[in-house]
Design a protein around this motif. Structure first.
Motif, PDB file in Angstrom:
ATOM      1  N   GLY A   1       0.803  -1.208   0.000  1.00  0.00           N
ATOM      2  CA  GLY A   1       0.000   0.000   0.000  1.00  0.00           C
ATOM      3  C   GLY A   1       0.839   1.262   0.000  1.00  0.00           C
ATOM      4  O   GLY A   1       2.047   1.238   0.271  1.00  0.00           O
ATOM      5  N   VAL A   2       0.167   2.378  -0.284  1.00  0.00           N
ATOM      6  CA  VAL A   2       0.834   3.673  -0.382  1.00  0.00           C
ATOM      7  C   VAL A   2       0.098   4.701   0.465  1.00  0.00           C
ATOM      8  O   VAL A   2      -1.128   4.832   0.371  1.00  0.00           O
ATOM      9  N   ALA A   3       0.862   5.419   1.290  1.00  0.00           N
ATOM     10  CA  ALA A   3       0.334   6.524   2.093  1.00  0.00           C
ATOM     11  C   ALA A   3       0.896   7.830   1.553  1.00  0.00           C
ATOM     12  O   ALA A   3       2.106   7.960   1.353  1.00  0.00           O
ATOM     13  N   ALA A   4       0.013   8.798   1.308  1.00  0.00           N
ATOM     14  CA  ALA A   4       0.431  10.091   0.760  1.00  0.00           C
ATOM     15  C   ALA A   4       0.245  11.190   1.795  1.00  0.00           C
ATOM     16  O   ALA A   4      -0.878  11.479   2.204  1.00  0.00           O
ATOM     17  N   HIS A   5       1.345  11.786   2.244  1.00  0.00           N
ATOM     18  CA  HIS A   5       1.273  13.011   3.035  1.00  0.00           C
ATOM     19  C   HIS A   5       0.724  14.106   2.128  1.00  0.00           C
ATOM     20  O   HIS A   5       1.314  14.403   1.086  1.00  0.00           O
ATOM     21  N   ALA A   6      -0.402  14.689   2.495  1.00  0.00           N
ATOM     22  CA  ALA A   6      -0.989  15.718   1.636  1.00  0.00           C
ATOM     23  C   ALA A   6      -1.874  16.645   2.456  1.00  0.00           C
ATOM     24  O   ALA A   6      -2.916  16.236   2.965  1.00  0.00           O
ATOM     25  N   HIS A   7      -1.460  17.887   2.570  1.00  0.00           N
ATOM     26  CA  HIS A   7      -2.293  18.930   3.180  1.00  0.00           C
ATOM     27  C   HIS A   7      -3.109  19.673   2.116  1.00  0.00           C
ATOM     28  O   HIS A   7      -4.290  19.934   2.290  1.00  0.00           O
ATOM     29  N   GLY A   8      -2.442  20.045   1.016  1.00  0.00           N
ATOM     30  CA  GLY A   8      -3.057  20.893   0.010  1.00  0.00           C
ATOM     31  C   GLY A   8      -4.022  20.167  -0.901  1.00  0.00           C
ATOM     32  O   GLY A   8      -3.883  18.968  -1.173  1.00  0.00           O
ATOM     33  N   LEU A   9      -5.003  20.904  -1.402  1.00  0.00           N
ATOM     34  CA  LEU A   9      -6.105  20.322  -2.162  1.00  0.00           C
ATOM     35  C   LEU A   9      -5.637  19.654  -3.452  1.00  0.00           C
ATOM     36  O   LEU A   9      -6.042  18.529  -3.761  1.00  0.00           O
ATOM     37  N   ASN A  10      -4.800  20.336  -4.233  1.00  0.00           N
ATOM     38  CA  ASN A  10      -4.361  19.749  -5.503  1.00  0.00           C
ATOM     39  C   ASN A  10      -3.567  18.472  -5.284  1.00  0.00           C
ATOM     40  O   ASN A  10      -3.728  17.486  -6.013  1.00  0.00           O
ATOM     41  N   GLY A  11      -2.717  18.471  -4.281  1.00  0.00           N
ATOM     42  CA  GLY A  11      -1.939  17.276  -3.980  1.00  0.00           C
ATOM     43  C   GLY A  11      -2.816  16.127  -3.512  1.00  0.00           C
ATOM     44  O   GLY A  11      -2.565  14.965  -3.857  1.00  0.00           O
ATOM     45  N   ILE A  12      -3.840  16.437  -2.713  1.00  0.00           N
ATOM     46  CA  ILE A  12      -4.786  15.410  -2.265  1.00  0.00           C
ATOM     47  C   ILE A  12      -5.473  14.774  -3.467  1.00  0.00           C
ATOM     48  O   ILE A  12      -5.537  13.543  -3.598  1.00  0.00           O
ATOM     49  N   LYS A  13      -5.996  15.602  -4.363  1.00  0.00           N
ATOM     50  CA  LYS A  13      -6.728  15.080  -5.514  1.00  0.00           C
ATOM     51  C   LYS A  13      -5.819  14.293  -6.452  1.00  0.00           C
ATOM     52  O   LYS A  13      -6.214  13.233  -6.973  1.00  0.00           O
ATOM     53  N   THR A  14      -4.602  14.780  -6.669  1.00  0.00           N
ATOM     54  CA  THR A  14      -3.669  14.073  -7.542  1.00  0.00           C
ATOM     55  C   THR A  14      -3.311  12.711  -6.953  1.00  0.00           C
ATOM     56  O   THR A  14      -3.229  11.706  -7.671  1.00  0.00           O
ATOM     57  N   ALA A  15      -3.109  12.658  -5.641  1.00  0.00           N
ATOM     58  CA  ALA A  15      -2.788  11.393  -4.973  1.00  0.00           C
ATOM     59  C   ALA A  15      -3.948  10.405  -5.061  1.00  0.00           C
ATOM     60  O   ALA A  15      -3.745   9.204  -5.304  1.00  0.00           O
ATOM     61  N   ILE A  16      -5.162  10.901  -4.882  1.00  0.00           N
ATOM     62  CA  ILE A  16      -6.335  10.018  -4.975  1.00  0.00           C
ATOM     63  C   ILE A  16      -6.469   9.481  -6.399  1.00  0.00           C
ATOM     64  O   ILE A  16      -6.739   8.293  -6.615  1.00  0.00           O
ATOM     65  N   ARG A  17      -6.288  10.353  -7.391  1.00  0.00           N
ATOM     66  CA  ARG A  17      -6.357   9.891  -8.787  1.00  0.00           C
ATOM     67  C   ARG A  17      -5.306   8.807  -9.046  1.00  0.00           C
ATOM     68  O   ARG A  17      -5.547   7.861  -9.815  1.00  0.00           O
ATOM     69  N   ALA A  18      -4.140   8.950  -8.447  1.00  0.00           N
ATOM     70  CA  ALA A  18      -3.067   7.975  -8.656  1.00  0.00           C
ATOM     71  C   ALA A  18      -3.385   6.632  -8.010  1.00  0.00           C
ATOM     72  O   ALA A  18      -2.772   5.619  -8.356  1.00  0.00           O
ATOM     73  N   GLY A  19      -4.320   6.629  -7.046  1.00  0.00           N
ATOM     74  CA  GLY A  19      -4.737   5.368  -6.439  1.00  0.00           C
ATOM     75  C   GLY A  19      -4.091   5.045  -5.108  1.00  0.00           C
ATOM     76  O   GLY A  19      -3.985   3.869  -4.750  1.00  0.00           O
ATOM     77  N   VAL A  20      -3.664   6.073  -4.353  1.00  0.00           N
ATOM     78  CA  VAL A  20      -3.063   5.806  -3.053  1.00  0.00           C
ATOM     79  C   VAL A  20      -4.063   5.108  -2.129  1.00  0.00           C
ATOM     80  O   VAL A  20      -5.277   5.246  -2.275  1.00  0.00           O
ATOM     81  N   THR A  21      -3.541   4.368  -1.171  1.00  0.00           N
ATOM     82  CA  THR A  21      -4.389   3.685  -0.198  1.00  0.00           C
ATOM     83  C   THR A  21      -4.952   4.669   0.816  1.00  0.00           C
ATOM     84  O   THR A  21      -6.127   4.595   1.186  1.00  0.00           O
ATOM     85  N   SER A  22      -4.093   5.587   1.271  1.00  0.00           N
ATOM     86  CA  SER A  22      -4.530   6.549   2.292  1.00  0.00           C
ATOM     87  C   SER A  22      -3.913   7.906   2.046  1.00  0.00           C
ATOM     88  O   SER A  22      -2.804   8.018   1.504  1.00  0.00           O
ATOM     89  N   VAL A  23      -4.660   8.925   2.448  1.00  0.00           N
ATOM     90  CA  VAL A  23      -4.158  10.299   2.446  1.00  0.00           C
ATOM     91  C   VAL A  23      -3.966  10.706   3.895  1.00  0.00           C
ATOM     92  O   VAL A  23      -4.896  10.631   4.708  1.00  0.00           O
ATOM     93  N   GLU A  24      -2.745  11.156   4.206  1.00  0.00           N
ATOM     94  CA  GLU A  24      -2.404  11.574   5.565  1.00  0.00           C
ATOM     95  C   GLU A  24      -2.609  13.084   5.704  1.00  0.00           C
ATOM     96  O   GLU A  24      -2.278  13.849   4.818  1.00  0.00           O
ATOM     97  N   HIS A  25      -3.182  13.483   6.808  1.00  0.00           N
ATOM     98  CA  HIS A  25      -3.461  14.882   7.164  1.00  0.00           C
ATOM     99  C   HIS A  25      -4.725  15.402   6.476  1.00  0.00           C
ATOM    100  O   HIS A  25      -5.658  15.820   7.144  1.00  0.00           O
TER     101      HIS A  25
END
Length: 421
Positions: free
Chosen positions: A240-264
């Motif tokens: 699995g992959v965890a993405a540290h992401a506070h900002g909106l664009n980074g959150i959305k890009t990480a979700i599109r990429a298919g990360v397992t979890s978004v941190e923060h």
């Protein structure tokens, strides 16, 4: 006196490992249904739960060691999906430059014991230098040290100059974090390197962060192409992959990429929440850290730049948490312990309830939800026949007073006594 007490607990633990155990408690929380089961018996054989029922429903084996837990409620061992065991909360900013890798590794030993003694029997360690978390994981698994079960991410991936790089020293020192990667093929190489050295998970920094020098907390790090490559490489390895992401664009890009979890996940909007719902992405939101950063942070060496960022982020993150909970996004418990002192992880429960969760939702985030995200739901996350005997006890009903989870009195990990009153 302290030595005698320690030896007594050690010998008691050894006896319990050698025998069939029966825990007799006032109640047990079924985290799946959210119901309390009164007058509970839990029969443990070896490292697993053999049988559960109300007192009188099954006979206690003649050779069993019965432990009376009067006034106590049993729960599954708690799970924290965002910790940094090798980090000392008293040392931030430039103070951390004075710590060697061996010192950070030893810090992890102390923090691991604090963590499990406060009821957290499983953690996901999302970033450590030099694979110190993997060494700690293995030593605990082999019985050399006392601590929680660790799912380790090794070194966090980041871009040059980003949140997961080392930005405190000037150019002439040529200081660069070992897992910095720029471009899709470098990203793949760093994922492969982490897997080579034993990582269970991959963690990367998709946006700037609060505690890093020179990063904008909302700014995206890594392009869509880079994140796609990172997640694809991890998927090839089945992790699995965890993405540290506070900002909106980074959150959305990480979700599109298919990360397992978004941190923060501090700056969420309706689109981001809907994307998480559609993709089944878990959110791990550390909504307790604000108190420590703004209250104790300057003394611990947190930079004024970082304090200013936390003043911006804290309130927005808590509103985002409330919105995500109301929308039904999958949530796990993630505290970011290491930013604040280890052992205080459970203080986040009261904040989770304050900002929108019911007590059972908060407990589920730290039990069955986390186990499911780790793909360990057949072994962990609830008290059921056949699962590992990770069990804690608290003095009362946590559904009525969630703060009782800060007062864990008994801890068993795989049937072994770790803590008693």
């Amino acid at each position: 006196m302290k030595i005698r007490v320690f030896l007594s607990l050690f010998m008691f633990s050894a006896v319990l490992q050698a025998q069939t155990l029966v825990l007799k408690a006032d109640a047990m929380l079924d985290v799946n249904s959210g119901q309390l089961i009164a007058n509970t018996l839990v029969l443990i054989k070896g490292n697993r739960i053999h049988q559960i029922g109300s007192q009188g429903e099954f006979s206690v084996p003649a050779d069993a060691k019965v432990i009376e837990l009067s006034g106590q409620t049993l729960l599954p061992g708690l799970m924290d999906m965002h910790v940094h065991l090798n980090s000392d909360a008293r040392l931030h900013g430039y103070k951390r430059l004075a710590q060697s890798l061996p010192r950070k590794t030893l810090t992890g030993v102390t923090n691991a014991r604090k963590t499990i003694e406060n009821g957290f029997t499983t953690v996901r360690n999302v970033g450590a230098p030099g694979y110190a978390d993997i060494a700690l994981r293995d030593a605990i698994a082999e019985g050399e040290l006392t601590g929680p079960r660790i799912f380790a991410a090794g070194m966090s991936l980041g871009i040059t100059g980003g949140h997961c790089d080392n930005n405190l020293l000037p150019y002439e020192y040529k200081d660069k974090a070992a897992a910095v990667a720029d471009g899709p093929w470098q990203v793949r190489e760093k994922v492969r390197m982490n897997v080579k050295y034993g990582a269970d998970w991959i963690k990367f920094c998709a946006t700037g962060g609060v505690l890093s020098k020179g990063t904008k907390v909302g700014a995206q790090q890594f392009s869509q192409q880079e994140m796609d490559a990172l997640v694809d490489e991890a998927n090839l390895r089945g992790i699995g992959v965890a993405a540290h992401a506070h900002g909106l664009n980074g959150i959305k890009t990480a979700i599109r990429a298919g990360v397992t979890s978004v941190e923060h996940a501090s700056f969420l909007d309706d689109e981001a929440i809907n994307m998480a719902l559609e993709k089944g992405t878990y959110l791990s939101m550390d909504i307790y850290t604000t108190e420590y950063i703004l209250g104790e942070g300057e003394k611990a060496g947190i930079l004024e730049e970082s304090l200013a960022k936390e003043r911006l982020v804290g309130g927005k993150q808590r509103q985002s948490f409330r919105n995500a909970v109301n929308a039904g996004v999958k949530m796990v418990f993630g505290s970011d312990a290491g930013v604040y002192p280890h052992g205080h992880n459970a203080r986040q429960f009261s904040r989770m309830v304050k900002y929108g969760m019911t007590p059972i939702q908060a407990i589920q985030a730290a039990t069955i939800n986390s186990a499911t995200m780790l793909r360990q739901q057949d072994k962990l996350g609830s008290l059921e026949q056949g699962k590992l005997a990770d069990i804690i006890a608290v003095p009362g009903n946590p559904l009525k007073d969630i703060a009782l989870l800060e007062k864990v009195s008994w801890v068993f990990k795989e049937g072994v006594l770790i803590k008693s009153p």
